[in-house]
Enzyme design. Structure first.
Site, short mmCIF file in Angstrom:
data_model
loop_
_atom_site.label_atom_id
_atom_site.label_comp_id
_atom_site.label_asym_id
_atom_site.label_seq_id
_atom_site.Cartn_x
_atom_site.Cartn_y
_atom_site.Cartn_z
N GLU A 1 -7.02 4.57 8.12
CA GLU A 1 -6.68 5.96 7.56
C GLU A 1 -8.12 6.40 7.17
O GLU A 1 -8.59 7.61 7.55
CB GLU A 1 -5.46 6.23 6.83
N GLY B 1 2.35 2.04 10.87
CA GLY B 1 3.26 3.36 10.55
C GLY B 1 4.03 3.64 11.98
O GLY B 1 4.85 4.66 12.05
N ASN C 1 0.86 -1.22 0.14
CA ASN C 1 -0.09 0.03 0.14
C ASN C 1 0.80 1.14 0.03
O ASN C 1 1.45 1.44 0.99
CB ASN C 1 -1.02 0.02 1.04
N LYS D 1 0.09 4.38 -0.41
CA LYS D 1 -0.43 5.51 0.41
C LYS D 1 -0.48 6.70 -0.33
O LYS D 1 -0.19 6.53 -1.68
CB LYS D 1 0.13 5.47 1.84
N GLU E 1 -5.20 -5.08 10.47
CA GLU E 1 -4.33 -4.04 10.56
C GLU E 1 -4.78 -3.38 11.80
O GLU E 1 -5.54 -2.24 11.92
CB GLU E 1 -4.39 -2.99 9.57
N SER F 1 3.32 -2.26 10.38
CA SER F 1 4.83 -2.22 10.34
C SER F 1 5.44 -3.73 9.98
O SER F 1 6.39 -3.97 10.78
CB SER F 1 5.28 -1.86 11.89
N HIS G 1 -9.68 1.04 4.89
CA HIS G 1 -8.44 1.35 5.45
C HIS G 1 -8.39 2.11 6.76
O HIS G 1 -9.21 3.07 6.77
CB HIS G 1 -7.54 1.93 4.58
P1 13P Z 1 2.76 0.19 7.77
O1 13P Z 1 3.63 -1.02 7.25
O2 13P Z 1 3.70 1.45 7.20
O3 13P Z 1 2.73 0.33 9.08
O4 13P Z 1 1.35 0.50 7.18
C1 13P Z 1 0.43 -0.41 7.25
C2 13P Z 1 -0.67 -0.19 6.56
O5 13P Z 1 -1.51 0.85 6.74
C3 13P Z 1 -0.86 -0.72 5.12
O6 13P Z 1 -2.06 -0.68 4.72
#
Ligand code: 13P
Length: 253
Positions: A98, A173, A10, A12, A167, A213, A96
């Site tokens: 976010e 992150g 992803n 982002k 997740e 992560s 997601h």
């Molecule tokens: P990270 O791997 O940066 O923690 O992000 C995970 C994520 O949100 C994937 O959709």
């Protein structure tokens, strides 16, 4: 158990057009013609077409990070799942963390998107996961159960087009990762909840990816868990030096 492992990046809101195109070429070259795993990339909307061209001829699947819950109309700034399909995307991330926590998307809204994205002939990867406070309050399963109710809109003909990504919000992150045991428990429980809605056979075949992560140093152990069928990788998917070893972790474990 016949679930093929899935490793997804992803991206982002990152990368320029040029960097996204070259990363796509690197992922395509690294993945090669492997059939022992599925590889997916989720670039931002405006890079979809460039990435698609750079993936051409490879087995890497193109996905989008989000969509709107309507086919067309007066929704300035939004993107229909039908447009994504037309652009060559095969699948879409929905819900997601976010989207839920930064943009305030509700479960009802997410369910609408799942429904229309499937109708538009996209596969759907539904993201679920609890916040730190919810885990501390022992509400993890309650939250997952509520989020998984979105599967109720899935019609019979689309049940094989669904995957889940667990997740935990506190691991995204942050550099903090769920332990393999925590991930396994959440995945097993999510599969059981999905089986109440979609039936045991469908749930047994449905890929459930872990995200939060994931990196080369922890991927293999997470992926070794029986109900962890892959990884949805954020930060570490932005360079082939990190993403390549994660792709290889599925076969190496
Ligand atoms: P990270 O791997 O940066 O923690 O992000 C995970 C994520 O949100 C994937 O959709």
């Amino acid at each position: 158990m016949t679930r093929t492992p899935v490793i997804a990046g992803n991206w982002k809101m990152n990368l320029t057009k040029r960097k996204a195109s070259s990363l796509a070429r690197e992922v395509a070259a690294h993945h090669g013609a492997s059939t022992s795993r599925r590889c997916i990339v989720f670039p931002t909307y405006v890079h979809l077409d460039h990435v698609r061209r750079n993936l051409r001829g490879s087995g890497v699947v193109l996905g989008a990070q989000n969509c709107w819950g309507k086919k067309e109309g007066a929704f300035t700034g939004e993107i229909s799942p039908y447009m994504l399909r037309d652009m060559g995307a095969q699948l879409v991330l929905i819900g997601h963390s976010e989207r839920r926590h930064v943009f305030g998307e509700t479960d009802a809204w997410i369910a609408e998107k799942v429904k229309i994205a499937l109708k538009a002939k996209l596969e759907v990867m539904l993201c679920i996961g609890e916040t730190y406070e919810e885990r501390q309050a022992s509400k993890t399963y309650e939250v997952l159960e509520r989020q998984i109710q979105a599967l109720k809109v899935v019609q019979n003909q689309y049940v094989t087009k669904i995957s889940l990504a667990y997740e935990p919000v506190w691991a995204i992150g942050t550099g903090e990762t769920a332990t393999p045991g925590m991930a396994q428990d959440a995945h097993q429980e999510s599969r059981r909840m999905a089986s109440d809605i979609l039936g045991a056979d469908v749930a047994e075949q449905m890929p459930i990816l872990y995200g939060g992560s994931m990196k080369p140093s922890n991927a293999a152990e997470l992926l070794r868990q029986p109900d962890v069928d892959g990884g949805l990788v954020g930060g570490a998917s932005l360079s082939i030096d990190q993403f390549g070893p994660i792709l290889d972790a599925v076969s190496g474990s």
